[in-house]
Design a protein around this motif. Structure first.
Motif, PDB file in Angstrom:
ATOM      1  N   THR A  11      -6.579  -0.141  10.651  1.00  0.00           N
ATOM      2  CA  THR A  11      -6.216  -0.515   9.172  1.00  0.00           C
ATOM      3  C   THR A  11      -6.337   0.718   8.190  1.00  0.00           C
ATOM      4  O   THR A  11      -7.164   2.172   8.645  1.00  0.00           O
ATOM      5  N   SER A  14      -2.836   1.649   1.437  1.00  0.00           N
ATOM      6  CA  SER A  14      -1.732   1.273   1.446  1.00  0.00           C
ATOM      7  C   SER A  14      -1.098   3.042   0.633  1.00  0.00           C
ATOM      8  O   SER A  14      -1.681   3.658   0.242  1.00  0.00           O
ATOM      9  N   GLY A  39       0.089  -1.701   2.807  1.00  0.00           N
ATOM     10  CA  GLY A  39      -1.140  -1.077   3.665  1.00  0.00           C
ATOM     11  C   GLY A  39      -1.777  -2.531   4.643  1.00  0.00           C
ATOM     12  O   GLY A  39      -1.033  -3.401   5.017  1.00  0.00           O
ATOM     13  N   GLY A  40      -3.341  -2.192   4.263  1.00  0.00           N
ATOM     14  CA  GLY A  40      -3.400  -2.620   5.925  1.00  0.00           C
ATOM     15  C   GLY A  40      -3.839  -2.871   7.613  1.00  0.00           C
ATOM     16  O   GLY A  40      -3.853  -1.341   7.885  1.00  0.00           O
ATOM     17  N   PRO A  41      -2.989  -3.905   8.253  1.00  0.00           N
ATOM     18  CA  PRO A  41      -3.134  -3.559   9.880  1.00  0.00           C
ATOM     19  C   PRO A  41      -2.091  -2.956  10.646  1.00  0.00           C
ATOM     20  O   PRO A  41      -1.019  -2.802   9.381  1.00  0.00           O
TER      21      PRO A  41
END
Length: 100
Positions: A11, A14, A39-41
């Protein structure tokens, strides 16, 4: 040295700079799937040359952390191209029968 194929799941925040930071940290031997806008995984598929599988994976984790991502998982295929031996047609047939 041998080339090891594996994936790191991660993860990250962003931002367009994440991909550049990963490349500069040493992920130039990976194909990265990540949405920098949201953003994120994300996931990075590696073909990394190293003295061993653990060395290959550990070095990628250290590099990812130094670029600001959180590694959340690893999946690997520890059969290397040099370990794979072509099978004869009859051997392949036997393997198919055994799998049934």
């Amino acid at each position: 040295m041998t080339v090891y194929s594996f994936e790191l799941h991660f993860t990250a925040p962003s931002g367009e700079t994440v991909i550049d930071a990963l490349y500069e940290a040493g992920w130039d031997d990976a194909t990265v799937s990540f949405d920098p806008v949201a953003g994120g995984p994300g996931v990075a598929a590696f073909d990394r040359e190293a003295g061993g599988a653990v060395e290959a994976i550990a070095s990628a984790i250290v590099q990812g952390r130094s670029a600001g991502v959180e590694v959340t998982g690893v999946s690997e295929d520890l059969v290397t191209l040099t370990q794979h031996r072509p099978q004869s047609d009859s051997r392949a047939q036997d393997d198919v029968q055994a799998a049934r």
